[in-house]
Design a protein around this motif. Sequence first.
Motif, PDB file in Angstrom:
ATOM      1  N   ALA A   1       0.829  -1.213   0.000  1.00 22.52           N
ATOM      2  CA  ALA A   1       0.000   0.000   0.000  1.00 22.52           C
ATOM      3  C   ALA A   1       0.863   1.263   0.000  1.00 22.52           C
ATOM      4  CB  ALA A   1      -0.938  -0.006   1.205  1.00 22.52           C
ATOM      5  N   ILE A   2       1.957   1.251   0.736  1.00 22.15           N
ATOM      6  CA  ILE A   2       2.865   2.407   0.781  1.00 22.15           C
ATOM      7  C   ILE A   2       3.457   2.660  -0.604  1.00 22.15           C
ATOM      8  CG2 ILE A   2       5.088   3.231   1.685  1.00 22.15           C
ATOM      9  CD1 ILE A   2       4.289   1.818   4.345  1.00 22.15           C
ATOM     10  N   THR A   3       3.850   1.597  -1.288  1.00 20.82           N
ATOM     11  CA  THR A   3       4.393   1.735  -2.641  1.00 20.82           C
ATOM     12  C   THR A   3       3.375   2.411  -3.553  1.00 20.82           C
ATOM     13  OG1 THR A   3       5.746  -0.237  -2.319  1.00 20.82           O
ATOM     14  CG2 THR A   3       5.374   0.457  -4.591  1.00 20.82           C
ATOM     15  N   VAL A   4       2.125   1.948  -3.502  1.00 18.44           N
ATOM     16  CA  VAL A   4       1.063   2.516  -4.334  1.00 18.44           C
ATOM     17  C   VAL A   4       0.789   3.965  -3.915  1.00 18.44           C
ATOM     18  CG1 VAL A   4      -1.384   2.331  -4.952  1.00 18.44           C
ATOM     19  CG2 VAL A   4       0.016   0.268  -4.792  1.00 18.44           C
ATOM     20  N   SER A   5       0.757   4.213  -2.630  1.00 20.50           N
ATOM     21  CA  SER A   5       0.508   5.557  -2.095  1.00 20.50           C
ATOM     22  C   SER A   5       1.547   6.557  -2.596  1.00 20.50           C
ATOM     23  CB  SER A   5       0.535   5.493  -0.562  1.00 20.50           C
ATOM     24  OG  SER A   5       0.591   6.766   0.009  1.00 20.50           O
TER      25      SER A   5
END
Length: 155
Positions: free
Chosen positions: A31-35
């Motif tokens: 999720a952090i990567t996508v964020s």
Amino acid sequence: MKKIFLITLFLAGAFVTQAQELKWYTDVKEAITVSNKEKKPLLMFFTGSDWCGWCIRLQNEVLKTAEFKKWATDNVVLVELDYPRRTPQTPELKNQNNELQQAFGIQGFPTIYFTNAEAKDGKVNFKGLGQTGYVAGGPTAWLTVAEGIVHPKKS
């Protein structure tokens, strides 16, 4: 011929319905990567999905509505951090969720925490934007609170 048309129509409808479903991440690193890629904050939903009455109410009154889906798609990356009592979870998921519960000091459910995050040298740094929980009044009332956290008015 009529049968083929109906089957095609049904399948097309199924794909459209699936396309409208929101993507809730359970892996925080993903999720952090996508964020960071999409330049959107994380909406971290701390929930007890199979026992917490207010969590279920928040899901039904807000998180499963068309208004929320539209807002979330444009504004946040969704992360579900679940603490079920009856639904089994992998040890990795349990550990991740417990660590995040401690890191954010989550004491009650539901809690929704808005944050930006970056992974550096194997460690994750979170920059909190704000938090909320259940808000009475359906999606409009809840989204007013969320919008104020994600896009605060400059004074």
